[in-house]
Design a protein around this motif. Structure first.
Motif, PDB file in Angstrom:
ATOM      1  N   MET A 114      56.439  39.439  36.195  1.00 10.28           N
ATOM      2  CA  MET A 114      55.755  37.830  37.250  1.00 10.28           C
ATOM      3  C   MET A 114      54.049  39.618  37.054  1.00 10.28           C
ATOM      4  N   THR A 115      53.222  38.439  37.590  1.00  4.54           N
ATOM      5  CA  THR A 115      51.678  38.223  37.235  1.00  4.54           C
ATOM      6  C   THR A 115      51.563  38.319  39.099  1.00  4.54           C
ATOM      7  N   GLY A 116      50.449  39.427  39.877  1.00  5.10           N
ATOM      8  CA  GLY A 116      50.095  39.268  40.739  1.00  5.10           C
ATOM      9  C   GLY A 116      48.806  38.444  41.155  1.00  5.10           C
ATOM     10  N   PHE A 117      48.184  38.080  39.865  1.00  6.64           N
ATOM     11  CA  PHE A 117      46.883  37.302  39.764  1.00  6.64           C
ATOM     12  C   PHE A 117      47.187  35.833  40.212  1.00  6.64           C
ATOM     13  N   SER A 118      46.129  35.608  41.136  1.00  7.60           N
ATOM     14  CA  SER A 118      46.346  34.264  42.118  1.00  7.60           C
ATOM     15  C   SER A 118      44.852  33.087  41.356  1.00  7.60           C
ATOM     16  N   LEU A 119      44.807  32.565  41.826  1.00  9.88           N
ATOM     17  CA  LEU A 119      43.646  31.431  42.479  1.00  9.88           C
ATOM     18  C   LEU A 119      42.790  32.045  42.943  1.00  9.88           C
ATOM     19  N   ASN A 120      43.577  32.734  44.240  1.00  7.64           N
ATOM     20  CA  ASN A 120      42.275  33.387  45.216  1.00  7.64           C
ATOM     21  C   ASN A 120      41.317  34.339  44.410  1.00  7.64           C
ATOM     22  N   ASP A 121      41.994  35.009  43.101  1.00  2.46           N
ATOM     23  CA  ASP A 121      41.504  35.896  42.526  1.00  2.46           C
ATOM     24  C   ASP A 121      40.937  35.416  41.355  1.00  2.46           C
ATOM     25  N   LEU A 122      41.081  33.967  40.723  1.00  2.01           N
ATOM     26  CA  LEU A 122      40.378  33.668  40.122  1.00  2.01           C
ATOM     27  C   LEU A 122      39.129  32.418  40.724  1.00  2.01           C
ATOM     28  N   GLU A 123      39.172  32.882  41.601  1.00  3.59           N
ATOM     29  CA  GLU A 123      37.810  31.731  41.973  1.00  3.59           C
ATOM     30  C   GLU A 123      37.233  33.034  42.685  1.00  3.59           C
ATOM     31  N   ARG A 124      37.619  34.186  42.979  1.00  4.30           N
ATOM     32  CA  ARG A 124      36.751  35.058  43.192  1.00  4.30           C
ATOM     33  C   ARG A 124      35.709  35.696  42.387  1.00  4.30           C
ATOM     34  N   ILE A 125      36.625  35.395  41.032  1.00  2.00           N
ATOM     35  CA  ILE A 125      36.155  35.892  39.738  1.00  2.00           C
ATOM     36  C   ILE A 125      34.462  34.610  39.317  1.00  2.00           C
ATOM     37  N   VAL A 126      35.703  33.813  39.417  1.00  2.00           N
ATOM     38  CA  VAL A 126      34.463  32.338  39.100  1.00  2.00           C
ATOM     39  C   VAL A 126      32.874  32.994  39.782  1.00  2.00           C
ATOM     40  N   SER A 127      32.794  32.972  41.799  1.00  2.00           N
ATOM     41  CA  SER A 127      32.049  32.554  41.907  1.00  2.00           C
ATOM     42  C   SER A 127      31.653  34.012  41.847  1.00  2.00           C
ATOM     43  N   GLU A 128      31.764  34.933  41.328  1.00  2.00           N
ATOM     44  CA  GLU A 128      30.462  36.222  41.498  1.00  2.00           C
ATOM     45  C   GLU A 128      29.527  36.559  40.133  1.00  2.00           C
ATOM     46  N   ARG A 129      30.933  35.668  39.025  1.00  2.00           N
ATOM     47  CA  ARG A 129      30.497  35.632  37.963  1.00  2.00           C
ATOM     48  C   ARG A 129      29.079  34.197  37.289  1.00  2.00           C
ATOM     49  N   ALA A 130      29.894  33.121  38.758  1.00  2.00           N
ATOM     50  CA  ALA A 130      29.179  32.136  38.424  1.00  2.00           C
ATOM     51  C   ALA A 130      27.716  32.659  39.077  1.00  2.00           C
ATOM     52  N   ARG A 131      26.866  32.847  40.112  1.00  2.00           N
ATOM     53  CA  ARG A 131      25.941  33.830  40.475  1.00  2.00           C
ATOM     54  C   ARG A 131      24.866  34.927  39.849  1.00  2.00           C
ATOM     55  N   SER A 132      25.579  35.414  38.954  1.00  3.00           N
ATOM     56  CA  SER A 132      25.409  36.895  38.391  1.00  3.00           C
ATOM     57  C   SER A 132      24.111  36.612  37.500  1.00  3.00           C
ATOM     58  N   GLY A 133      24.188  35.088  36.990  1.00  5.06           N
ATOM     59  CA  GLY A 133      22.477  35.015  36.531  1.00  5.06           C
ATOM     60  C   GLY A 133      22.526  35.328  34.816  1.00  5.06           C
ATOM     61  N   ASP A 134      23.563  36.115  34.159  1.00  2.00           N
ATOM     62  CA  ASP A 134      24.544  36.821  33.509  1.00  2.00           C
ATOM     63  C   ASP A 134      24.139  35.700  32.436  1.00  2.00           C
ATOM     64  N   ALA A 135      23.109  35.687  31.457  1.00  2.00           N
ATOM     65  CA  ALA A 135      22.978  35.204  30.330  1.00  2.00           C
ATOM     66  C   ALA A 135      23.692  35.483  29.154  1.00  2.00           C
ATOM     67  N   ASN A 136      24.944  36.043  29.517  1.00  2.33           N
ATOM     68  CA  ASN A 136      26.735  36.257  28.175  1.00  2.33           C
ATOM     69  C   ASN A 136      27.460  35.603  29.255  1.00  2.33           C
ATOM     70  N   SER A 137      27.354  35.422  30.626  1.00  2.00           N
ATOM     71  CA  SER A 137      28.435  34.454  30.437  1.00  2.00           C
ATOM     72  C   SER A 137      28.856  33.151  30.446  1.00  2.00           C
ATOM     73  N   TRP A 138      29.776  32.461  30.358  1.00  2.56           N
ATOM     74  CA  TRP A 138      30.015  31.137  30.531  1.00  2.56           C
ATOM     75  C   TRP A 138      30.471  30.724  31.455  1.00  2.56           C
ATOM     76  N   THR A 139      30.250  31.386  32.482  1.00  2.00           N
ATOM     77  CA  THR A 139      30.638  30.867  34.099  1.00  2.00           C
ATOM     78  C   THR A 139      29.520  30.697  34.559  1.00  2.00           C
ATOM     79  N   ALA A 140      28.421  31.670  34.390  1.00  2.00           N
ATOM     80  CA  ALA A 140      27.064  31.385  34.900  1.00  2.00           C
ATOM     81  C   ALA A 140      26.124  30.694  33.955  1.00  2.00           C
ATOM     82  N   LYS A 141      26.566  30.452  32.635  1.00  2.42           N
ATOM     83  CA  LYS A 141      25.852  29.287  32.188  1.00  2.42           C
ATOM     84  C   LYS A 141      26.012  27.831  32.633  1.00  2.42           C
ATOM     85  N   LEU A 142      28.127  27.838  32.854  1.00  3.15           N
ATOM     86  CA  LEU A 142      28.249  26.221  33.355  1.00  3.15           C
ATOM     87  C   LEU A 142      27.525  26.222  34.067  1.00  3.15           C
ATOM     88  N   TYR A 143      27.744  27.178  35.754  1.00  2.59           N
ATOM     89  CA  TYR A 143      27.223  26.807  36.917  1.00  2.59           C
ATOM     90  C   TYR A 143      26.293  26.667  37.270  1.00  2.59           C
TER      91      TYR A 143
END
Length: 107
Positions: free
Chosen positions: A1-30
């Motif tokens: 069983m994994t301890g990974f949650s939607l809250n964890d994914l939300e945090r990761i999405v938020s961090e990557r979305a605002r990162s400005g990283d040109a290599n991040s799909w999340t940042a580009k999509l955001y």
């Protein structure tokens, strides 16, 4: 069983979305905005339905993961938190589904 949650994914999405990283799909999509993010969410929803209808459990798992990820990106673009959605679900479960649907059509 994994301890990974939607809250964890939300945090990761938020961090990557605002990162400005040109290599991040999340940042580009955001950065592309709601129209692009919502379109991707719709595509993933259709792919999830197709996997379910085909009865392909492995594909359903994969597409469901894509769907949840893109849903969280759409929420981030909209400035809506996962906790807002969970609060609404909690409110709705306080009554029967039939009563809850009836209350939405009245208001």
């Amino acid at each position: 069983m994994t301890g990974f949650s939607l809250n964890d994914l939300e945090r990761i999405v938020s961090e990557r979305a605002r990162s400005g990283d040109a290599n991040s799909w999340t940042a580009k999509l955001y950065a592309s905005g709601m129209e692009r993010a919502a379109k991707k969410l719709g595509e993933e929803a259709v792919e999830t339905v197709i996997a379910a209808v085909k009865g392909d459990a492995k594909e359903l798992v994969s597409e469901s993961a894509d769907l949840l990820y893109h849903w969280l990106v759409v929420l981030a673009v909209a400035g809506v938190s996962l906790s807002d959605v969970l609060d609404e679900l909690e409110r709705r479960t306080a009554q029967s589904g039939i009563a809850e649907k009836a209350s939405r059509s009245q208001g």
